[in-house]
Design a protein around this motif. Structure first.
Motif, PDB file in Angstrom:
ATOM      1  N   TYR A  27       0.832  -1.207   0.000  1.00 29.88           N
ATOM      2  CA  TYR A  27       0.000   0.000   0.000  1.00 29.88           C
ATOM      3  C   TYR A  27       0.865   1.255   0.000  1.00 29.88           C
ATOM      4  O   TYR A  27       0.507   2.271  -0.611  1.00 29.88           O
TER       5      TYR A  27
ATOM      6  N   GLU B 223       0.659   8.269  -1.350  1.00 32.85           N
ATOM      7  CA  GLU B 223      -0.088   9.520  -1.462  1.00 32.85           C
ATOM      8  C   GLU B 223      -1.306   9.364  -2.372  1.00 32.85           C
ATOM      9  O   GLU B 223      -2.387   9.879  -2.070  1.00 32.85           O
ATOM     10  N   ALA B 224      -1.141   8.656  -3.472  1.00 33.33           N
ATOM     11  CA  ALA B 224      -2.277   8.447  -4.369  1.00 33.33           C
ATOM     12  C   ALA B 224      -3.339   7.576  -3.698  1.00 33.33           C
ATOM     13  O   ALA B 224      -4.549   7.842  -3.826  1.00 33.33           O
ATOM     14  N   ASN B 225      -2.904   6.555  -2.981  1.00 33.56           N
ATOM     15  CA  ASN B 225      -3.857   5.675  -2.294  1.00 33.56           C
ATOM     16  C   ASN B 225      -4.626   6.420  -1.208  1.00 33.56           C
ATOM     17  O   ASN B 225      -5.839   6.242  -1.054  1.00 33.56           O
TER      18      ASN B 225
ATOM     19  N   GLN C 215       3.705   1.749  -1.449  1.00 30.84           N
ATOM     20  CA  GLN C 215       4.473   2.012  -2.664  1.00 30.84           C
ATOM     21  C   GLN C 215       3.904   3.200  -3.442  1.00 30.84           C
ATOM     22  O   GLN C 215       4.636   3.879  -4.146  1.00 30.84           O
ATOM     23  N   ASP C 216       2.629   3.426  -3.356  1.00 34.64           N
ATOM     24  CA  ASP C 216       1.999   4.605  -3.954  1.00 34.64           C
ATOM     25  C   ASP C 216       1.101   5.245  -2.901  1.00 34.64           C
ATOM     26  O   ASP C 216      -0.094   5.430  -3.107  1.00 34.64           O
TER      27      ASP C 216
END
Length: 515
Positions: free
Chosen positions: A125, A130-132, A127-128
């Protein structure tokens, strides 16, 4: 709750349904509710009702960044409104759950924690991240967020039974942690001083200190050791929502809580609904459980003490573990009877075989000897067996000893894990065993329990010795060498906690307001 709060969950003038005015987004926007008459407060409460000193409370919210300063200021306004008006109902709370709060919730989660039904790990979770988090925040605020069912697992209990746990998905953990932080700003102003379980700044040892001080300093001659049968599985959803509505009028927050309660569980690949109960293991479950018992037990017990008790009475509750001390046996028996009736109204019951009323306190040994009944009985609370003892001068003193079954279960676990690790290098084994002994000592090394702590360390050494000898039939391990390994890797047995009265007085600074 005012002093005239009646036996039911709602007093005069209390509304069961949320009321919203639909105006503004103020942090402290509340709906005033008519107060009942207040008969006044006693000058001082009993020891277990003392609240933390102001300095200690403020330390919990120490700011680290500018954004945290802003978030703390916003919640401070909520906290002040909750403190100022005990009947206020908050209509705008969800906006406090912003991306920054969700991010802090993510970083607070244990990266090695078990995954939920979706299998998403903490690392994946992140790994990306801010987008998540941005997507989660958007779904949450437009009402598109859906709670996932918990994954049911079982962990062994010291008595051989299995304790069911519900493992939430990572996103559910994040949202629950963030929401609990917001709700704590309100409920920490409401919860009573004798409630200790899963609250900021209140550890099991704080509850143990309060109980020890209460038994030694107050007129306690009888102890009711109450056990609630399957508490987390018995929580009534309808009553819980009514209790939450007593303070929360933000319908988005109420729907969020209902989603968590109704998400159900997945066990062996099959889903089942949850018409009652809150899954143990969820981040929101401890707070919801405290809210439930706050209205069902705490407020009622405080009122019972004020109105019906003829002698002194102390209460200490840690989650669903409750110990009540009484000066008179008649009070204890009547309280026990009334508590059974009270619980029945809210889908709870006391475990008949585990709930005991025992003679305990400074005069228990003498009174029982006079009646030829033998030594006073003991009771267990938060990992310790509580015993009526004496000082060297012959005065009464409460003794606390590690529960024998718990220590035996832990040693059996260490033995089994050592069997799996016995072929690892000795330094790796030593580091692991050192952490085990250090963790055990950190909790159980209270004054008067040094013998049990030393016995645990000794048995760990013995298990390690046997495991190393089984690595080879040609071993050359002697006890002389084993003692050197023990001294190098296992921390010495020593007391790590102060005396209960010293720490209790330091935390409360001698103040005992009724909350």
């Amino acid at each position: 709750m005012p002093a005239q709060w009646q036996g039911g969950p709602f007093g005069e003038g209390e509304s069961r349904t949320p009321e919203t005015n639909g105006r503004g987004k103020s942090d402290s926007r509340v709906v005033p509710v008519k107060l009942v008459n207040n008969t006044g407060r006693p000058v001082a409460g009993l020891v277990e009702e003392r609240r933390l000193a102001k300095g200690n409370m403020d330390q919990q919210n120490a700011s680290r960044t500018l954004s945290r300063d802003d978030a703390s200021s916003a919640l401070d306004r909520v906290r002040q409104a909750a403190r100022k008006d005990k009947k206020a109902r908050f209509t705008a709370l969800l906006h406090h759950v912003d991306v920054d709060r969700l991010r802090r919730a993510y970083w607070a989660i244990n990266p090695k924690a078990a995954t939920g039904v979706d299998g998403v790990t903490w690392g994946a979770y992140g790994q990306d991240l801010e987008a998540n988090l941005a997507a989660l925040h958007a779904r949450l605020h437009r009402g598109a967020y859906r709670a996932s069912p918990s994954r049911r697992v079982y962990i062994p209990k010291p008595d051989g039974r299995q304790r069911p746990l519900g493992i939430a998905t990572l996103e559910d953990k994040i949202v629950q942690r963030a929401m609990v932080e917001v709700l704590n700003a309100i409920y920490e102003e409401d919860f009573l001083g004798f409630s200790y379980g899963f609250r900021p700044g209140r550890s099991p040892h704080d509850a143990l200190d309060a109980l020890a001080v209460g038994i030694e300093k107050r007129k306690v001659n009888w102890v009711l050791d109450a056990d609630i049968r399957g508490f987390y599985d018995a929580i009534d959803h309808e009553w819980l929502i009514k209790f939450v509505e007593h303070r929360i009028a933000d319908k988005r927050v109420l729907r969020l809580i209902q989603k968590w309660l109704n998400a159900g569980v997945v066990e062996d690949g099959s889903w089942s609904t949850s018409e009652e109960g809150a899954p143990q293991g969820g981040s929101a479950s401890p707070l919801l459980a405290n809210i439930y018992l706050h209205y069902v037990l705490d407020l009622w017990a405080r009122q019972w003490r004020r109105r019906q008790a003829h002698g002194e009475m102390i209460i200490v509750r840690f989650a669903d573990d409750v110990v009540v001390g009484f000066q008179y046996r008649s009070d204890a028996k009547q309280f026990h009877k009334d508590l059974v009736e009270r619980f029945a109204k809210f889908n709870l019951e006391l475990h008949a075989e585990k709930t005991r009323l025992i003679e305990f306190g400074r005069f228990a040994a003498e009174n029982r000897r006079r009646r030829r009944l033998g030594r006073p009985e003991t009771f267990a609370f938060l990992g310790f067996t509580h015993i009526c003892g004496k000082t060297r001068e012959g005065r009464f003193a409460l003794r606390r000893k590690t529960i024998t079954k718990r220590m035996a279960a832990k040693l059996s676990e260490v033995k089994a894990l050592l069997r799996q690790r016995r072929h690892l290098p000795i330094p790796e084994q030593g580091k692991w065993l050192g952490s085990v002994v250090r963790g055990h000592t950190a909790y159980y090394a209270v004054p008067g329990n040094i013998a049990a702590v030393a016995a645990f360390r000794k048995q760990v050494t013995r298990h390690w010795f046997n495991a190393l000898r089984r690595r080879s039939q040609r071993h050359r391990l002697t006890w002389e060498r084993m003692r050197r390994l023990e001294a190098k890797w296992l921390p010495a047995a020593q007391i790590t906690h102060p005396w209960p009265n010293a720490r209790f007085d330091a935390r409360t600074q001698g103040r005992s307001p009724v909350r």
